[in-house]
Design a protein around this motif. Structure first.
Motif, PDB file in Angstrom:
ATOM      1  N   UNK A   5       7.849 -24.755  -3.486  1.00  0.00           N
ATOM      2  CA  UNK A   5       8.964 -23.978  -3.661  1.00  0.00           C
ATOM      3  C   UNK A   5       9.348 -24.123  -5.370  1.00  0.00           C
ATOM      4  N   UNK A   6       9.073 -25.331  -5.950  1.00  0.00           N
ATOM      5  CA  UNK A   6       9.350 -25.417  -7.277  1.00  0.00           C
ATOM      6  C   UNK A   6       8.346 -24.777  -7.985  1.00  0.00           C
ATOM      7  N   UNK A   7       6.961 -24.656  -7.521  1.00  0.00           N
ATOM      8  CA  UNK A   7       6.020 -24.121  -8.302  1.00  0.00           C
ATOM      9  C   UNK A   7       6.261 -22.601  -8.206  1.00  0.00           C
ATOM     10  N   UNK A   8       6.721 -22.072  -7.350  1.00  0.00           N
ATOM     11  CA  UNK A   8       6.583 -20.422  -7.348  1.00  0.00           C
ATOM     12  C   UNK A   8       7.107 -19.926  -8.428  1.00  0.00           C
ATOM     13  N   UNK A   9       8.255 -20.279  -9.435  1.00  0.00           N
ATOM     14  CA  UNK A   9       8.579 -19.616 -10.532  1.00  0.00           C
ATOM     15  C   UNK A   9       7.508 -19.668 -11.480  1.00  0.00           C
ATOM     16  N   UNK A  10       6.640 -20.986 -11.432  1.00  0.00           N
ATOM     17  CA  UNK A  10       5.442 -20.966 -12.406  1.00  0.00           C
ATOM     18  C   UNK A  10       4.531 -20.207 -12.223  1.00  0.00           C
ATOM     19  N   UNK A  11       4.206 -19.815 -10.557  1.00  0.00           N
ATOM     20  CA  UNK A  11       3.405 -18.882 -10.425  1.00  0.00           C
ATOM     21  C   UNK A  11       3.601 -17.375 -11.025  1.00  0.00           C
ATOM     22  N   UNK A  12       4.767 -17.226 -10.970  1.00  0.00           N
ATOM     23  CA  UNK A  12       5.154 -15.964 -11.288  1.00  0.00           C
ATOM     24  C   UNK A  12       5.222 -15.733 -12.843  1.00  0.00           C
ATOM     25  N   UNK A  30      -0.551 -22.250 -15.826  1.00  0.00           N
ATOM     26  CA  UNK A  30      -1.349 -22.357 -14.507  1.00  0.00           C
ATOM     27  C   UNK A  30      -1.652 -23.709 -14.363  1.00  0.00           C
ATOM     28  N   UNK A  31      -2.067 -24.400 -15.441  1.00  0.00           N
ATOM     29  CA  UNK A  31      -2.391 -25.945 -15.226  1.00  0.00           C
ATOM     30  C   UNK A  31      -1.229 -26.695 -14.630  1.00  0.00           C
ATOM     31  N   UNK A  40      -1.128 -24.573  -2.966  1.00  0.00           N
ATOM     32  CA  UNK A  40      -0.401 -23.390  -3.162  1.00  0.00           C
ATOM     33  C   UNK A  40      -1.684 -22.324  -4.146  1.00  0.00           C
ATOM     34  N   UNK A  41      -1.844 -23.055  -5.149  1.00  0.00           N
ATOM     35  CA  UNK A  41      -3.088 -22.515  -6.114  1.00  0.00           C
ATOM     36  C   UNK A  41      -4.272 -22.158  -5.366  1.00  0.00           C
ATOM     37  N   UNK A  42      -4.653 -22.705  -4.659  1.00  0.00           N
ATOM     38  CA  UNK A  42      -5.788 -22.483  -3.815  1.00  0.00           C
ATOM     39  C   UNK A  42      -5.695 -21.441  -3.134  1.00  0.00           C
ATOM     40  N   UNK A  43      -4.533 -21.346  -2.436  1.00  0.00           N
ATOM     41  CA  UNK A  43      -4.141 -20.088  -1.470  1.00  0.00           C
ATOM     42  C   UNK A  43      -4.124 -18.857  -2.270  1.00  0.00           C
ATOM     43  N   UNK A  44      -3.464 -18.931  -3.283  1.00  0.00           N
ATOM     44  CA  UNK A  44      -3.142 -17.526  -4.203  1.00  0.00           C
ATOM     45  C   UNK A  44      -4.745 -17.214  -4.696  1.00  0.00           C
ATOM     46  N   UNK A  64      -3.758 -13.978 -12.041  1.00  0.00           N
ATOM     47  CA  UNK A  64      -3.790 -15.259 -11.652  1.00  0.00           C
ATOM     48  C   UNK A  64      -5.257 -15.931 -11.812  1.00  0.00           C
ATOM     49  N   UNK A  65      -6.321 -15.179 -11.701  1.00  0.00           N
ATOM     50  CA  UNK A  65      -7.758 -15.552 -11.733  1.00  0.00           C
ATOM     51  C   UNK A  65      -7.864 -15.682 -13.290  1.00  0.00           C
ATOM     52  N   UNK A  66      -7.232 -14.782 -14.313  1.00  0.00           N
ATOM     53  CA  UNK A  66      -7.616 -14.790 -15.732  1.00  0.00           C
ATOM     54  C   UNK A  66      -7.198 -16.014 -15.967  1.00  0.00           C
ATOM     55  N   UNK A  67      -5.577 -16.504 -15.555  1.00  0.00           N
ATOM     56  CA  UNK A  67      -4.965 -17.647 -15.987  1.00  0.00           C
ATOM     57  C   UNK A  67      -5.814 -18.962 -15.726  1.00  0.00           C
TER      58      UNK A  67
END
Length: 80
Positions: A5-12, A30-31, A40-44, A64-67
Protein backbone atom coordinates in the motif's frame (compact mmCIF):
# COMPACT_ATOMS: atom_id res chain seq x y z
CA UNK A 1 0.07 -5.66 2.71
CA UNK A 2 1.23 -2.40 4.32
CA UNK A 3 4.40 -2.30 2.23
CA UNK A 4 2.42 -2.78 -0.97
CA UNK A 5 0.00 0.00 0.00
CA UNK A 6 2.78 2.44 0.79
CA UNK A 7 4.54 1.44 -2.44
CA UNK A 8 1.57 2.19 -4.71
CA UNK A 9 2.24 5.94 -4.91
CA UNK A 10 5.87 5.15 -5.75
CA UNK A 11 4.79 2.75 -8.53
CA UNK A 12 2.57 5.46 -9.99
CA UNK A 13 5.33 8.04 -9.58
CA UNK A 14 7.78 5.76 -11.36
CA UNK A 15 5.41 5.42 -14.31
CA UNK A 16 4.75 9.16 -14.33
CA UNK A 17 8.45 10.00 -14.39
CA UNK A 18 8.99 7.72 -17.38
CA UNK A 19 6.05 9.38 -19.13
CA UNK A 20 7.69 12.75 -18.55
CA UNK A 21 10.98 11.50 -19.92
CA UNK A 22 12.63 11.77 -16.49
CA UNK A 23 14.24 8.34 -16.71
CA UNK A 24 16.90 8.96 -14.03
CA UNK A 25 14.22 9.97 -11.51
CA UNK A 26 12.07 7.00 -12.56
CA UNK A 27 14.96 4.62 -11.98
CA UNK A 28 15.64 6.14 -8.56
CA UNK A 29 11.97 5.81 -7.58
CA UNK A 30 11.85 2.26 -8.95
CA UNK A 31 14.74 1.27 -6.68
CA UNK A 32 12.79 2.62 -3.67
CA UNK A 33 9.72 0.58 -4.62
CA UNK A 34 11.88 -2.48 -5.15
CA UNK A 35 13.29 -2.12 -1.62
CA UNK A 36 9.92 -1.71 0.10
CA UNK A 37 7.75 -4.09 -1.91
CA UNK A 38 9.77 -6.55 -3.99
CA UNK A 39 6.81 -8.89 -4.49
CA UNK A 40 4.69 -6.04 -5.83
CA UNK A 41 7.48 -5.06 -8.21
CA UNK A 42 7.77 -8.65 -9.39
CA UNK A 43 4.02 -8.82 -9.99
CA UNK A 44 3.97 -5.56 -11.94
CA UNK A 45 6.96 -6.54 -14.08
CA UNK A 46 5.28 -9.85 -14.89
CA UNK A 47 2.19 -8.00 -16.11
CA UNK A 48 -0.13 -8.20 -13.11
CA UNK A 49 -1.86 -4.83 -12.85
CA UNK A 50 -5.27 -3.77 -11.57
CA UNK A 51 -6.42 -2.24 -14.84
CA UNK A 52 -8.23 -4.28 -17.44
CA UNK A 53 -7.66 -1.82 -20.30
CA UNK A 54 -5.07 -3.39 -22.63
CA UNK A 55 -3.60 -0.01 -23.64
CA UNK A 56 -3.18 1.08 -20.01
CA UNK A 57 -1.66 -2.29 -19.12
CA UNK A 58 0.82 -2.15 -21.98
CA UNK A 59 1.83 1.42 -21.20
CA UNK A 60 2.22 0.85 -17.45
CA UNK A 61 4.21 -2.34 -17.90
CA UNK A 62 6.49 -0.82 -20.54
CA UNK A 63 7.11 2.33 -18.49
CA UNK A 64 7.85 0.23 -15.40
CA UNK A 65 10.25 -1.96 -17.38
CA UNK A 66 12.10 1.13 -18.59
CA UNK A 67 12.49 2.28 -14.98
CA UNK A 68 13.78 -1.19 -14.08
CA UNK A 69 16.32 -1.05 -16.94
CA UNK A 70 14.59 -4.04 -18.56
CA UNK A 71 13.60 -2.02 -21.65
CA UNK A 72 15.33 0.88 -23.40
CA UNK A 73 13.94 4.40 -22.85
CA UNK A 74 13.04 4.52 -26.55
CA UNK A 75 10.43 1.81 -25.90
CA UNK A 76 8.06 4.49 -24.60
CA UNK A 77 8.32 6.83 -27.58
CA UNK A 78 5.46 5.26 -29.52
CA UNK A 79 3.12 5.00 -26.53
CA UNK A 80 3.91 8.14 -24.56
Amino acid sequence: MEAAQSATPLVLGTIGYVGQGRIDKAMETFRKVERIAPKLVEARLSGKWLSSDPDDLSRARTFFKVAASLAPPEAVDAIR
